[in-house]
Scaffold this active site. Structure first.
Site, PDB file in Angstrom:
ATOM      1  N   TYR A 144       0.856  -1.190   0.000  1.00  0.00           N
ATOM      2  CA  TYR A 144       0.000   0.000   0.000  1.00  0.00           C
ATOM      3  C   TYR A 144       0.886   1.232   0.000  1.00  0.00           C
ATOM      4  O   TYR A 144       1.834   1.326   0.792  1.00  0.00           O
ATOM      5  CB  TYR A 144      -0.875  -0.009   1.259  1.00  0.00           C
ATOM      6  CG  TYR A 144      -1.784   1.190   1.405  1.00  0.00           C
ATOM      7  CD1 TYR A 144      -2.822   1.417   0.510  1.00  0.00           C
ATOM      8  CD2 TYR A 144      -1.617   2.099   2.455  1.00  0.00           C
ATOM      9  CE1 TYR A 144      -3.674   2.510   0.649  1.00  0.00           C
ATOM     10  CE2 TYR A 144      -2.465   3.195   2.612  1.00  0.00           C
ATOM     11  CZ  TYR A 144      -3.492   3.397   1.704  1.00  0.00           C
ATOM     12  OH  TYR A 144      -4.326   4.476   1.855  1.00  0.00           O
ATOM     13  N   ASP A 246       9.135   2.946   0.410  1.00  0.00           N
ATOM     14  CA  ASP A 246       8.044   3.639   1.091  1.00  0.00           C
ATOM     15  C   ASP A 246       8.172   3.287   2.571  1.00  0.00           C
ATOM     16  O   ASP A 246       7.749   2.216   3.007  1.00  0.00           O
ATOM     17  CB  ASP A 246       6.709   3.187   0.503  1.00  0.00           C
ATOM     18  CG  ASP A 246       5.530   3.833   1.209  1.00  0.00           C
ATOM     19  OD1 ASP A 246       5.725   4.397   2.306  1.00  0.00           O
ATOM     20  OD2 ASP A 246       4.409   3.769   0.676  1.00  0.00           O
ATOM     21  N   LYS A 274       4.098   9.174   9.085  1.00  0.00           N
ATOM     22  CA  LYS A 274       3.696   8.633  10.388  1.00  0.00           C
ATOM     23  C   LYS A 274       4.618   8.986  11.566  1.00  0.00           C
ATOM     24  O   LYS A 274       4.440  10.016  12.184  1.00  0.00           O
ATOM     25  CB  LYS A 274       3.512   7.121  10.267  1.00  0.00           C
ATOM     26  CG  LYS A 274       2.380   6.764   9.248  1.00  0.00           C
ATOM     27  CD  LYS A 274       1.807   5.418   9.472  1.00  0.00           C
ATOM     28  CE  LYS A 274       0.885   4.968   8.333  1.00  0.00           C
ATOM     29  NZ  LYS A 274      -0.517   4.948   8.635  1.00  0.00           N
TER      30      LYS A 274
END
Ligand code: PLP
Length: 440
Positions: A144, A246, A274
């Protein structure tokens, strides 16, 4: 059973004014109960509006490496907010944060900031296409990279729609994709170097970037085989393809320098989000001066009203400052607690005759309800009992334990042995409960 009267009232009111009653699809309730309505949170715990207390392993879907409302982060943010909340101009804190990122992250010589992971991925892919003059991106099945169109494919496809395992086809994650969106994308299976080599051969000269989660955290928690990761690095270097990690989940969570430090393989470009700002919305792309040059020279567009927002930067300076100061010493207890949690769940499952597999390096733990000995790629993940995994999450919520519904658990420096003991006792109660044993 929890009393959820006020949560249910709020949910009913929300559905009248918020589409689906939630602000992000991942927050939809996966159980018969209303979604969690949080009143407040502190450290490793949160409290809902009905007064129920939870040990929190969701941690905002990963950002809260230091738990909720760490005093240093709160103090830094309060100090800054009194000095102005957004400037859309340069300031000292952004230089401090950029310095910290460049010190900590192996691939980082230059950075650019954004607010959330999805837009930083968008920036990284644009930069890679511009730098190589090529149009296509290769992503791996099950990974994702945010919810923007070019990468919203093949995240959790139904295997019977996804083509052969060694030659997957792009499956849109949502209706509403632009015409031709899949044309810019090539899908490959994770942890399968021969298949990847063959797919790259077939697209020779077309691929600008290979993007991956260095530790797959969005379809189980799957480590890369060392030879796979090394092979991807060598092949992309040889073909002039930009290798993008990522690190939106792994960054500053697996190790001070993220997955690239933990696995010892350095990409050309990386995306962070995050955990970098202790729970505030911050993301960045980071790479060598060479790869970042088109942005540095203003040839590739990169923008955002809230980029390097000073309040967020104050939080990031506090969070990254603690990481920089403490280094690996900060992570070893996290890994140890994670191992204790995973080992304790596996032990209680064995004692109760429940088929459980645990995985993950500690700051992240995955609990699969499966009798498989291992889960190594997306297709194997798709074969685990996801309904039962959801059932465990729901039953644990009733016991005051909040984990990500797909079986992922995030640890923070605020979790202590009492939290782990309390969690394992709850797990034991659930495994012994005839209602849970009867299944969904
Ligand atoms: C690996 C990864 N990349 C990108 C994103 C997108 O980040 P955001 O939700 O901040 O846009 C996520 C979000 O969970 C993610 O897990």
């Amino acid at each position: 059973m929890r009393n959820l009267t006020e949560s249910a009232r709020l949910y009913e009111a929300a559905r009248k004014v918020i589409a689906g009653g939630v602000s992000s699809d991942i927050r939809r309730s996966t159980t018969a109960a209303p979604p969690l309505y949080v009143d407040h949170a502190r450290g490793s715990h949160l409290w809902d509006v009905d007064g129920n207390e939870y040990v929190d392993y969701v941690l905002g879907q990963g950002p809260l490496l230091f738990g909720h409302s760490h005093p240093r982060i709160v103090e830094a943010v309060n100090r800054q907010v009194a000095r102005g909340q957004t400037y859309s101009a340069q300031h000292a804190l952004e230089v401090e944060v950029a310095d910290l990122v460049c010190d900590l992250v192996p691939c980082a010589e230059l950075v650019r900031f954004n607010s959330v992971g999805s837009e930083a991925v968008h920036a990284a892919l644009r930069l890679a296409r511009a730098a190589t003059g090529r149009g296509k991106v290769l992503k791996f099945e099950g990974h994702y990279h945010g919810w923007y169109d070019p990468v919203a494919f093949s995240v959790h496809p139904a295997p019977d729609e996804a083509g052969p395992a060694d030659r997957p086809r792009p499956v849109p994650s949502t209706p509403g994709q632009p015409v031709g969106a899949a044309d810019g994308l090539v899908i490959a299976p994770w942890n399968n170097l021969p298949a990847l080599e063959r797919i790259l051969d077939e697209h020779a000269g077309e691929i600008a970037a290979v993007i991956m989660e260095p530790l797959l955290c969005n379809s189980g928690c799957i480590e890369p085989h060392p030879e796979f990761l090394r092979g991807v690095r060598e092949r992309t270097r040889r073909d002039g393809i930009v290798l993008i990690f990522d690190e939106v989940i792994t960054g500053f969570r697996l190790a001070p320098g993220g997955g690239q430090q933990w696995f010892g393989v350095v990409p050309d470009l990386a995306v962070f989000g995050k955990a970098m700002a202790g729970g505030f919305p911050l993301s960045c792309i980071a790479g060598s001066a060479e790869i970042m040059r088109p942005i540095a020279e203003g040839k590739v567009a990169h923008a955002g009203t809230f980029n390097s927002n000073p309040v967020v930067m104050a939080a990031a300076a506090a969070a990254l400052g603690m990481i920089s100061k403490e280094g690996d010493a900060l992570y070893e207890p996290l890994r140890e607690r994670g191992r204790r949690l995973a080992g304790g769940i596996a032990e209680r499952a064995r004692a109760a005759g429940v088929d459980v597999l645990t995985a993950g390096p500690g700051p992240i733990v995955q609990v699969y309800l499966t009798n498989r000995p291992a889960v190594d790629d997306y297709r194997e993940y798709a074969a685990v009992d996801r309904a039962r995994t959801l059932g465990l999450h729901a039953a644990l919520l009733d016991q005051g334990i909040n984990s990500v519904s797909r079986g992922l658990w995030f640890l923070s420096t605020a979790h202590d042995d009492t939290d782990i003991d309390r969690t394992l006792a709850a797990v034991e109660r659930v495994f012994a409960d005839p209602a849970w044993q009867a299944g969904p």
